[in-house]
Design an enzyme around this catalytic site. Structure first.
Site, mmCIF file in Angstrom:
data_model
loop_
_atom_site.group_PDB
_atom_site.id
_atom_site.type_symbol
_atom_site.label_atom_id
_atom_site.label_comp_id
_atom_site.label_asym_id
_atom_site.label_seq_id
_atom_site.Cartn_x
_atom_site.Cartn_y
_atom_site.Cartn_z
ATOM 1 N N TRP A 34 74.633 73.173 -83.366
ATOM 2 C CA TRP A 34 76.102 73.185 -83.494
ATOM 3 C C TRP A 34 76.726 71.953 -82.857
ATOM 4 O O TRP A 34 77.774 71.494 -83.300
ATOM 5 C CB TRP A 34 76.732 74.516 -83.054
ATOM 6 N N GLY A 156 75.013 80.044 -78.473
ATOM 7 C CA GLY A 156 75.570 78.796 -77.951
ATOM 8 C C GLY A 156 76.241 79.017 -76.603
ATOM 9 O O GLY A 156 76.643 78.074 -75.942
ATOM 10 N N ASP A 158 75.014 80.453 -73.592
ATOM 11 C CA ASP A 158 73.711 80.903 -73.110
ATOM 12 C C ASP A 158 73.750 82.060 -72.094
ATOM 13 O O ASP A 158 73.013 83.004 -72.203
ATOM 14 C CB ASP A 158 72.949 79.734 -72.482
ATOM 15 N N GLU A 388 80.394 67.930 -69.783
ATOM 16 C CA GLU A 388 79.878 69.031 -70.603
ATOM 17 C C GLU A 388 80.869 70.191 -70.620
ATOM 18 O O GLU A 388 81.103 70.801 -71.661
ATOM 19 C CB GLU A 388 78.522 69.475 -70.034
#
Ligand code: GLC
Length: 420
Positions: A34, A156, A158, A388
């Site tokens: 993704w 996605g 986690d 991130e």
């Protein structure tokens, strides 16, 4: 910190490995499913050819049954665990054996809208169609109208709080030696715990032993969750695919896709959870909704499932989180059990999820709130760089830096005038 469009492009260039883009050096040295769809949309703001190549490289990892793996190991790297030898799949190039949110068709429709080469779009359309068929066949064999994940990584998200209950059933024993590499690159306090990691690897061991066959995996799975996030993204992708089918598909394709959208929206409506005023995932082993407030509970806004009452409730909840001083949209809100403002999917804000939520808000006429979510995303990136993820309370940038999908989202926001 000042960041610019040129800086965002430079992040993509630095992570470009020649036709595919790694999420960030060291921590994630391969192509992620993704991530690459968002990266393609980022490239499309200035280089359509390169954007198409990103998706074509992803599809090189597609299996014969239509599954698109969560990682394609185009070239070896020793900074990541679990690598190809742990997955033990049989594909060239080597891949993992599980999947990730199917953003591909959403990205492809964006590229097509910008005028991408029709022949290349058509080939990718077929890959996406085969992939969507795989999702419903392999992951909704009981025809509930929502798709199930067999591993938390497939979401996605986690280590999302919703996975805690279902993951508790998964033993910590592994046949593979667990050699974490992530905590060598990023502080352990920002990553999933060791206990979670051993359970993640137990699942990989179980599915490798089942030969990666979807029917055997479904039977063997000790973790099986109908996920609100992936189902919503898949339905958003089905709508994008339906638009592409008008040019690139057949009448039969269009009827097939429309039928799946109708069934999927009915399925999503069953995931509404009054207790949290959001949609929730459903544990298929325990047969219960998982009422954990989280960012994924807003993603059904990408679809036609929510009625006026649900849209109003979701919008009110977002406004409340904002009024409580949280940067939108925290992956889990500060009053949720297990909230941790720095730990991965337990609180931090992720730019890609924000972008999807803003698209959904816009679809349902909540334009002011959509603008707020975009502005918060932009503010986070401008304050801390292309990190991130971001702390929803302190706004600190966390995890890896020089992150591709954060840069890609910045490019999309900048193009819309939401950023300078
Ligand atoms: C982490 C995220 C996942 C992402 C990957 C690469 O595993 O949870 O969503 O795809 O990193 O960025």
């Amino acid at each position: 910190m000042t960041v610019s469009v040129a800086d965002a492009r430079a992040v993509l260039a630095a992570n470009d490995r020649g036709g595919y883009t790694v999420p960030t050096a060291k921590l994630y040295p391969f192509q992620w499913n993704w991530d690459s769809a968002f990266v393609a949309m980022g490239f499309a703001t200035f280089d359509l050819d390169r954007a198409l190549t990103e998706l074509e490289r992803l599809v090189q990892g597609q299996w014969a049954d239509g599954m698109i793996p969560h990682i394609v190991f185009h070239a070896p790297a020793d900074t990541y665990f679990p690598g190809p030898e742990v997955w033990g799949t049989h594909h060239a190039p080597p891949t993992s054996g599980i999947t990730q949110p199917p953003v591909l068709a959403i990205a492809l429709a964006d590229l097509a809208r910008r005028g991408a080469d029709p022949a290349r779009v058509r080939a990718l359309y077929r890959a996406a169609l085969a992939n969507h068929r795989w999702w419903w066949q392999a992951r909704d064999p009981e025809h509930r109208g929502f798709v199930a994940l067999l591993h938390p990584w497939e979401s996605g998200r986690d280590n999302a709080p919703s996975w805690e209950g279902p993951l508790a059933r998964v033993p910590e024993t592994t046949t593979t030696e667990v050699r974490r590499r992530d905590t060598g690159h990023v502080d352990a306090s920002m990553r999933p715990s060791d206990s979670e990691y051993r359970r993640f690897i137990h699942l990989v061991d179980t599915y490798r032993a089942a030969g990666w066959d979807p029917v055997r995996l479904w039977q063997a799975a000790p973790f099986k969750v109908g996920d609100v996030g992936v189902t919503a993204i898949l339905l958003g992708a089905e709508a994008a695919l339906l638009g592409l089918a008008a040019t690139h598909g057949t009448d039969a394709d269009q009827a097939e896709i429309a039928a799946r959208i109708a069934a999927g929206e009915a399925g999503l409506r069953r995931l509404w959870c009054d207790a949290i005023g959001q949609y929730a995932s459903h544990d298929l082993i325990g047969e219960a909704l998982l009422p954990a407030p989280c960012s994924a509970g807003f993603l059904p806004l990408l679809t036609g499932a929510p009625g006026a009452a649900e849209v109003a409730a979701l919008a009110a909840l977002l406004r409340r989180w904002k009024a409580e001083g949280q940067l939108l949209v925290p992956s889990a809100p500060r009053d949720a059990p297990g909230f941790d403002s720095a730990r991965y999917w337990r609180g931090p804000v992720w730019a890609v999820v924000n972008w999807l939520i803003a698209e959904g808000l816009r679809r349902h006429g909540e334009t002011e709130l959509a603008t707020q979510v975009r502005a918060d995303t932009r503010a986070a990136i401008e304050g801390a760089g292309f990190c991130e993820y971001f702390d929803p309370l302190s706004r600190a940038g966390l995890g890896g830096d020089g992150f591709s999908w954060t840069a890609a989202i910045y490019l999309l926001l900048a193009e819309e005038g939401a950023a300078p």
